[in-house]
Design an enzyme around this catalytic site. Structure first.
Site, PDB file in Angstrom:
ATOM      1  CB  THR A 195     -23.100  42.756 -38.968  1.00 42.32           C
ATOM      2  OG1 THR A 195     -22.755  43.730 -39.947  1.00 42.32           O
ATOM      3  CG2 THR A 195     -24.118  41.808 -39.573  1.00 42.32           C
ATOM      4  CB  THR A 245     -19.421  41.700 -39.385  1.00 44.11           C
ATOM      5  OG1 THR A 245     -19.410  43.068 -38.939  1.00 44.11           O
ATOM      6  CG2 THR A 245     -18.188  40.986 -38.856  1.00 44.11           C
ATOM      7  N   GLY A 246     -18.896  43.755 -42.021  1.00 42.42           N
ATOM      8  CA  GLY A 246     -17.931  44.702 -42.570  1.00 42.42           C
ATOM      9  C   GLY A 246     -18.548  45.546 -43.655  1.00 42.42           C
ATOM     10  N   GLY A 248     -20.224  46.058 -46.601  1.00 50.36           N
ATOM     11  CA  GLY A 248     -21.076  45.123 -47.329  1.00 50.36           C
ATOM     12  C   GLY A 248     -20.923  45.113 -48.835  1.00 50.36           C
TER      13      GLY A 248
END
Length: 328
Positions: A195, A245-246, A248
């Protein structure tokens, strides 16, 4: 003597009044399994150059008196245009060999937000998210409907789906599909995510946050993660802004971006306390991983992540700046 002291006070007051208000900017290019062994010196330099270019673009807006919203859009657009990051040009492939992109944007002082999900022909999804916020009564548009809306806005550039094709992302798709055949595991921890995002504080003390992504490699059924979900991957209020970010699914379940800001607003946590509690405790305890960038109205910055690395950069109110990739 008294007149000298008084004159000194007046001089200090005039200097303080003339000093420009503080600005700050923080960006990320995704979190995940990023180790020194995986990146050559040349690749690392390439990522750092791209992060610095995104910082320069956003900071230029802030220094000329532009808004936090304009600044985060400028930074994210640079990252979307780079093939290095999983957003825009560098978007990953879905299971059908195509690309589905998501993005969102929020202003803290107005509470306005805009987002798009599952678009396939929008060169810069963050610009379409802004258009949704500015020129529609909606917050989130998806798929073909979002692209039809894009046709009503002359400033939104459409591109053929092949524009997003890159060799290294295609190799990631083949690897993911090969691994899928070898295991029935649903464990996606640390795999195939990415992301980009930015959070800015402008001279008026306003905060904005933005996030953009190509989603998950080999995703099916038009899966949508946290990036276009206001409160999950992106959130801003008058005190705080966050871009995540990661993994989701866990960011959605934990309402990560909103939770960080809420802990500050309602419980009085510092930015660092709130961000680290959510990213280093809440998300891992649920089984997820990832990171976030956060910024408060005083220009304090937090960059917690529970993965091996996170592409990130910052410019603090005192003008100091930096970029980093690894934990250390």
């Amino acid at each position: 003597m008294k007149s000298t002291v008084f004159a000194g006070i007046l001089l200090m007051s005039s200097i303080a009044a003339a000093a420009p208000p503080k600005t700050a900017l923080v960006i990320h290019g995704g979190a995940g399994v990023i180790t020194r062994a995986q990146l050559s010196a040349e690749d690392q330099a390439g990522y750092e150059k791209a992060l610095n270019a995104a910082l320069d673009a956003g900071n230029a807006v802030l220094q000329r008196g532009g808004s936090a919203r304009e600044a985060v859009i400028a930074s994210v657009t640079v990252l979307e245009d780079s093939p290095l990051f999983n957003a825009g040009k560098g978007a990953v492939y879905n299971a059908e060999g195509g690309h589905e992109l998501d993005a969102s944007l929020m202003e803290g002082h107005t509470g306005k937000a805009g987002a798009v999900a599952g678009v396939r022909t929008i060169k810069n999804p963050i610009l379409l998210a802004e258009a949704v916020m500015q020129h529609s009564p909606h917050v989130l548009l998806a798929g073909e409907g979002a692209e039809h809306f894009a046709d009503t806005r002359k400033e939104i550039e459409r591109v053929p789906p092949e524009y997003f094709d890159t060799e290294h992302r295609y190799k990631q798709l083949l690897k993911a599909q090969a691994e899928e055949k070898q295991t029935a595991s649903n464990d996606l921890k640390g795999k195939y995510f990415g992301t980009v995002g930015a959070v800015a504080l402008d001279r008026n003390g306003h905060i904005a946050a933005a996030t953009s992504t190509g989603g998950m490699t080999n995703k099916r059924w038009s899966r949508i993660g946290d990036s276009p979900i206001i409160g999950a991957g992106t959130y801003a209020n008058d005190q705080c802004g966050v871009s995540g970010t990661g993994w989701g699914e866990f960011f959605i379940r934990a309402a990560v971006a909103h939770d960080i800001c809420a802990r500050m607003k309602y419980r009085g946590d510092s930015l660092t306390q709130a961000a680290e509690e959510v990213l280093l405790k809440v998300v891992p305890e649920m089984g997820g991983d990832g990171g976030a960038i956060a910024l408060d109205r005083d220009g304090n910055i937090a960059l917690p992540f529970n993965t091996e690395g996170m592409y990130r950069g910052w410019i603090k109110p005192d003008g100091s700046r930096g970029v980093a990739i690894f934990k250390d």
